[in-house]
Design a protein around this motif. Sequence first.
Motif, PDB file in Angstrom:
ATOM      1  N   CYS A  27      -7.865   3.547  15.342  1.00  0.00           N
ATOM      2  CA  CYS A  27      -7.855   3.495  13.900  1.00  0.00           C
ATOM      3  C   CYS A  27      -8.799   4.531  13.296  1.00  0.00           C
ATOM      4  O   CYS A  27      -9.964   4.587  13.681  1.00  0.00           O
ATOM      5  CB  CYS A  27      -8.379   2.122  13.525  1.00  0.00           C
ATOM      6  N   CYS A  47      -3.499   3.595  12.240  1.00  0.00           N
ATOM      7  CA  CYS A  47      -3.181   3.371  10.823  1.00  0.00           C
ATOM      8  C   CYS A  47      -1.843   4.009  10.438  1.00  0.00           C
ATOM      9  O   CYS A  47      -1.272   3.671   9.403  1.00  0.00           O
ATOM     10  CB  CYS A  47      -4.273   3.956   9.926  1.00  0.00           C
ATOM     11  N   HIS A 102     -11.636   2.001   4.689  1.00  0.00           N
ATOM     12  CA  HIS A 102     -10.815   1.556   5.793  1.00  0.00           C
ATOM     13  C   HIS A 102     -11.077   0.092   6.130  1.00  0.00           C
ATOM     14  O   HIS A 102     -10.154  -0.698   6.317  1.00  0.00           O
ATOM     15  CB  HIS A 102     -11.091   2.435   7.011  1.00  0.00           C
ATOM     16  N   HIS A 158      -8.405  -3.212   5.959  1.00  0.00           N
ATOM     17  CA  HIS A 158      -8.188  -4.167   7.045  1.00  0.00           C
ATOM     18  C   HIS A 158      -8.474  -5.590   6.596  1.00  0.00           C
ATOM     19  O   HIS A 158      -7.774  -6.527   6.966  1.00  0.00           O
ATOM     20  CB  HIS A 158      -9.027  -3.799   8.261  1.00  0.00           C
TER      21      HIS A 158
HETATM   22 MO   LIG Z   1      -6.087   1.155  10.250  1.00  0.00          MO
END
Ligand SMILES: [Mo]
Length: 160
Positions: free
Chosen positions: A117, A125, A152, A156
């Motif tokens: 990620c 992602c 980010h 999530h």
């Molecule tokens: Mo992500």
Amino acid sequence: MKNDVILTVEGAVERPLRLTFGDLEALPEQAQIHDVSRFHPTRKGDGVALDVILDQARVQPAANYVTLHAEHDDCHVSVPLELLRGQGIVVYRLGPERLTAEHGGPIRLLIRDPSLCHTGELDDCANVKYLSRIELCERRGRDTRPTTESAHAALHQAQS
Ligand SMILES: [Mo]
Ligand SMILES: Nc1nc2c(c(=O)[nH]1)N[C@H]1C(S)=C(S)[C@@H](COP(=O)(O)O)O[C@H]1N2
């Protein structure tokens, strides 16, 4: 209903596509990728190789980027075509039925071997859920992936 359009392919292609569940199911056996849990234990379903779909659309030589659009939640990711080659799986089926929204359906892109990620252009992602439109572009297109660690983490949080 298996004959409504669930995925379109457009932009720098010779032959724009409007694909139904039936169209994806009808692709040859060599194009089918069974059981994506083999690559990603937490994810489910069957798909087809993105490369086969791009070949059908006949990508123009000028295309350098693939922009993946999920109109459903306004999520967009743009990645270099060369990085995506050999990596993209278009997941569309769970057993005999369509992939459900719970799994990112009706269409979910999965990258075979993503980087972690938020660590590169082709990262976890970029595994776009509810994928509705694939756009081939000369330059990088719209990309709504978060660019900072905190943005980010917030995404999530919102997803779980
Ligand atoms: Mo992500
Ligand atoms: N449509 C859509 N796809 C998305 C996202 C999103 O917010 N919307 N989040 C992405 C991010 S940041 C990650 S890490 C992965 C998470 O996939 P998972 O839910 O299968 O773990 O989905 C990606 N695909």
